[in-house]
Design a protein around this motif. Structure first.
Motif, mmCIF file in Angstrom:
data_model
loop_
_atom_site.group_PDB
_atom_site.id
_atom_site.type_symbol
_atom_site.label_atom_id
_atom_site.label_comp_id
_atom_site.label_asym_id
_atom_site.label_seq_id
_atom_site.Cartn_x
_atom_site.Cartn_y
_atom_site.Cartn_z
ATOM 1 N N LEU A 125 29.230 50.060 33.710
ATOM 2 C CA LEU A 125 30.674 49.817 33.801
ATOM 3 C C LEU A 125 30.988 48.683 34.766
ATOM 4 O O LEU A 125 31.864 47.841 34.493
ATOM 5 N N CYS A 126 30.288 48.644 35.890
ATOM 6 C CA CYS A 126 30.546 47.597 36.888
ATOM 7 C C CYS A 126 30.198 46.216 36.335
ATOM 8 O O CYS A 126 30.951 45.257 36.529
ATOM 9 N N LEU A 127 29.059 46.110 35.657
ATOM 10 C CA LEU A 127 28.686 44.823 35.073
ATOM 11 C C LEU A 127 29.661 44.429 33.967
ATOM 12 O O LEU A 127 30.016 43.251 33.820
ATOM 13 N N LEU A 128 30.109 45.415 33.191
ATOM 14 C CA LEU A 128 31.049 45.129 32.108
ATOM 15 C C LEU A 128 32.396 44.681 32.671
ATOM 16 O O LEU A 128 32.946 43.642 32.264
ATOM 17 N N VAL A 129 32.923 45.435 33.623
ATOM 18 C CA VAL A 129 34.225 45.106 34.211
ATOM 19 C C VAL A 129 34.152 43.784 34.975
ATOM 20 O O VAL A 129 34.991 42.886 34.788
ATOM 21 N N ALA A 136 29.751 35.431 34.560
ATOM 22 C CA ALA A 136 28.443 35.722 35.146
ATOM 23 C C ALA A 136 28.560 35.757 36.671
ATOM 24 O O ALA A 136 29.154 34.864 37.275
ATOM 25 N N MET A 137 28.006 36.801 37.280
ATOM 26 C CA MET A 137 28.124 36.999 38.728
ATOM 27 C C MET A 137 26.752 36.864 39.387
ATOM 28 O O MET A 137 25.775 37.469 38.940
ATOM 29 N N GLU A 138 26.727 36.107 40.480
ATOM 30 C CA GLU A 138 25.469 35.861 41.175
ATOM 31 C C GLU A 138 25.237 36.934 42.236
ATOM 32 O O GLU A 138 26.140 37.263 43.018
ATOM 33 N N HIS A 139 24.036 37.480 42.249
ATOM 34 C CA HIS A 139 23.673 38.513 43.212
ATOM 35 C C HIS A 139 22.502 38.034 44.058
ATOM 36 O O HIS A 139 21.876 37.012 43.766
ATOM 37 N N ALA A 319 34.739 47.319 43.726
ATOM 38 C CA ALA A 319 33.931 46.175 44.158
ATOM 39 C C ALA A 319 33.651 45.243 42.980
ATOM 40 O O ALA A 319 33.715 44.014 43.112
ATOM 41 N N ALA A 320 33.347 45.817 41.806
ATOM 42 C CA ALA A 320 33.098 44.989 40.624
ATOM 43 C C ALA A 320 34.365 44.243 40.214
ATOM 44 O O ALA A 320 34.308 43.068 39.825
ATOM 45 N N TRP A 321 35.505 44.888 40.293
ATOM 46 C CA TRP A 321 36.779 44.247 39.953
ATOM 47 C C TRP A 321 37.033 43.041 40.863
ATOM 48 O O TRP A 321 37.592 42.033 40.439
ATOM 49 N N ASN A 322 36.607 43.160 42.131
ATOM 50 C CA ASN A 322 36.773 42.067 43.081
ATOM 51 C C ASN A 322 35.648 41.035 43.001
ATOM 52 O O ASN A 322 35.652 40.058 43.746
ATOM 53 N N GLY A 323 34.688 41.261 42.103
ATOM 54 C CA GLY A 323 33.596 40.313 41.948
ATOM 55 C C GLY A 323 32.506 40.434 42.988
ATOM 56 O O GLY A 323 31.669 39.543 43.115
ATOM 57 N N GLU A 324 32.489 41.543 43.735
ATOM 58 C CA GLU A 324 31.486 41.729 44.803
ATOM 59 C C GLU A 324 30.261 42.434 44.211
ATOM 60 O O GLU A 324 30.029 43.617 44.448
ATOM 61 N N ILE A 325 29.476 41.694 43.469
ATOM 62 C CA ILE A 325 28.382 42.310 42.732
ATOM 63 C C ILE A 325 27.274 42.790 43.665
ATOM 64 O O ILE A 325 26.596 43.781 43.378
ATOM 65 N N VAL A 386 24.215 38.185 36.616
ATOM 66 C CA VAL A 386 24.315 39.309 35.685
ATOM 67 C C VAL A 386 25.601 39.152 34.884
ATOM 68 O O VAL A 386 26.569 38.540 35.341
ATOM 69 N N THR A 387 25.608 39.734 33.676
ATOM 70 C CA THR A 387 26.727 39.523 32.760
ATOM 71 C C THR A 387 27.222 40.836 32.156
ATOM 72 O O THR A 387 26.593 41.889 32.318
ATOM 73 N N ALA A 388 28.319 40.748 31.437
ATOM 74 C CA ALA A 388 28.902 41.914 30.776
ATOM 75 C C ALA A 388 27.995 42.441 29.673
ATOM 76 O O ALA A 388 27.991 43.650 29.398
ATOM 77 N N VAL A 389 27.226 41.571 29.020
ATOM 78 C CA VAL A 389 26.315 42.018 27.961
ATOM 79 C C VAL A 389 25.286 42.991 28.521
ATOM 80 O O VAL A 389 24.961 44.012 27.899
ATOM 81 N N GLN A 390 24.769 42.701 29.700
ATOM 82 C CA GLN A 390 23.809 43.605 30.325
ATOM 83 C C GLN A 390 24.460 44.948 30.653
ATOM 84 O O GLN A 390 23.829 46.003 30.554
ATOM 85 N N GLY A 391 25.733 44.912 31.042
ATOM 86 C CA GLY A 391 26.451 46.161 31.286
ATOM 87 C C GLY A 391 26.542 47.011 30.042
ATOM 88 O O GLY A 391 26.372 48.238 30.088
ATOM 89 N N ALA A 392 26.800 46.382 28.901
ATOM 90 C CA ALA A 392 26.870 47.118 27.631
ATOM 91 C C ALA A 392 25.531 47.778 27.315
ATOM 92 O O ALA A 392 25.488 48.920 26.819
ATOM 93 N N ALA A 393 24.426 47.095 27.609
ATOM 94 C CA ALA A 393 23.106 47.666 27.349
ATOM 95 C C ALA A 393 22.875 48.920 28.192
ATOM 96 O O ALA A 393 22.349 49.929 27.706
ATOM 97 N N HIS A 394 23.278 48.879 29.456
ATOM 98 C CA HIS A 394 23.148 50.058 30.321
ATOM 99 C C HIS A 394 23.951 51.232 29.775
ATOM 100 O O HIS A 394 23.486 52.383 29.783
#
Length: 407
Positions: A125-129, A136-139, A319-325, A386-394
């Motif tokens: 959910l966090c990756l998707l949101v 794409a968010m850098e970690h 945190a995900a909504w704020n982009g704090e991956i 990381v991207t929303a596509v990876q969130g969907a896979a989880h």
């Protein structure tokens, strides 16, 4: 009461305490009514009320832990949150384990459910949101890699190794439990020592979220004007930055804000205690209700897992909504490391002290789903972003786990 204490002991905090302690006192007067066999209507009503109160208190615990986290900064703040969640989980598992009936698999069922909820549902959910909102968010790849290495090792020791070297039921022998407890706790302590010491920088955000950077750029072009980040706007207290380059920063914070930290710790403990006291009644009623419904035994572990990690889920989603991956990783992966690294050894110790067998070995389907989830995590977080596509896979893997419970 001073103004500082009034900001801590709020009406909401007082309401949580009144509900928690009031529910416990009410149950003492209702002891005879809840003695088995309990009428189904009363059983469901009492169970719903108790779980609701435990959830309210759990939110209170996480709220105080979040305030401490904001004051202490990362990674210390995230550690306070994960330890608080782990404490609640141990309390609920111990209540079921020490209750009536045979609950040899409750630790396995609960920790497995928490693992799949964290690594599948919440991370997904966090990756998707976050991915849909920020792209794409850098970690911090080194920090996430440290988490995942520990998760793989602890998960193997908890769920796979007992089936290979333990009893036919999938439990460790007594002589095997002691070294497993020692090496698991030892590895966890070493991980924390490195995380809060020389490797602390590896668990901080790599770069500000895109919209925060845009806000900063806008601020630089407007003389004398500053714009808070989304995280700062949602968080009235400034988050301390103790882990970047000043190892003594945490000492200064503890000295400067000693009264606030002590008050929040006392309030946190006062809010945890009703959970401890109510958990026994919850375990008894839950066991009775699931038995009457003919529900899978593992469902009790799922219920505990949902109670335990619901408050943390909302924190992670914010945190995900704020982009704090990286904060998402610190919360979720950190909670997973703590759950397996502390809960399993603690339950094994309880089993040794009470002479109860603790069955840990998982079913082939659950082992396969956990392995797939870990593989997806390793592959996904190995990239720079990381991207929303990876969130969907989880999320897909988590849905299959839900189906497997009822298979």
């Amino acid at each position: 009461m001073t103004a500082a204490l009034r900001t801590i002991i709020t009406p909401t905090a007082i309401t949580r305490l009144v509900l928690g302690w009031g529910a416990f006192i009410a149950l003492q007067f209702m002891g005879s009514l809840l003695a088995p066999p309990v009428p189904m209507t009363l059983l469901v009503t009492a169970l719903v009320v108790i779980i609701a109160v435990i959830l309210i208190c759990a939110f209170g615990v996480v709220t105080e832990a979040e305030h401490l986290a904001n004051r202490l900064g990362n990674p210390y703040g995230s550690l306070v949150l994960t330890i608080s969640i782990c404490l609640i989980e141990v309390i609920l598992i111990a209540a079921v384990l020490l209750g009536h009936g045979d609950h040899a698999t409750i630790a396995r069922d609960s920790v497995m459910a928490v693992s799949m909820i964290i690594l599948g549902a919440v991370i997904g959910l966090c990756l998707l949101v976050g991915g849909l909102r920020h792209g794409a968010m850098e970690h911090n790849r080194t920090g996430v890699s440290n988490y995942l290495v520990m998760i793989v090792v602890f998960a193997a020791l908890a769920f796979a190794v007992p089936a290979l070297i333990g009893t036919p039921d999938g439990a460790y022998e007594i002589w095997q439990e002691i070294p497993i407890i020692v090496i698991t706790v030892g590895a966890y302590v070493f991980f924390l020592y490195r995380q809060m010491g020389s490797q602390a920088r590896e668990f901080t955000e790599v770069a500000p979220p895109a919209d925060v950077a845009a806000a900063s750029a806008g601020a630089s072009s407007t003389a004398g004007t500053t714009h808070p980040s989304p995280a700062e706007a949602a968080d009235p207290e400034p988050r301390a930055q103790t882990s970047e380059s000043d190892p003594q920063g945490i000492v200064e914070i503890l000295s400067t804000h000693r009264t606030e930290i002590i008050a929040r710790l006392v309030l946190l403990v006062a809010t945890v205690l009703p959970i401890v006291l109510l958990s026994h009644d919850m375990a008894t009623l839950l066991d009775d209700g699931l038995a009457r419904l003919g529900a899978p035994v593992a469902l009790s572990g799922v219920v505990i897992a949902m109670i335990v990690f619901l408050p943390e889920t909302l924190t992670s989603l914010r945190a995900a909504w704020n982009g704090e991956i990286q904060r998402v990783s610190n919360l979720c992966h950190g909670a997973q490391v703590s759950t397996v690294g502390l809960t399993i050894p603690t339950v094994l110790v309880i089993g040794m002290l009470t002479d109860q067998q603790i069955v840990l070995a998982e079913s082939p389907i659950n082992l396969a789903l956990l392995a797939i989830t870990l593989l997806v995590s390793v592959i996904g977080f190995a990239g720079k972003r990381v991207t929303a596509v990876q969130g969907a896979a989880h999320l897909i893997i988590f849905v299959v786990f839900g189906l497997a419970i009822f298979a």
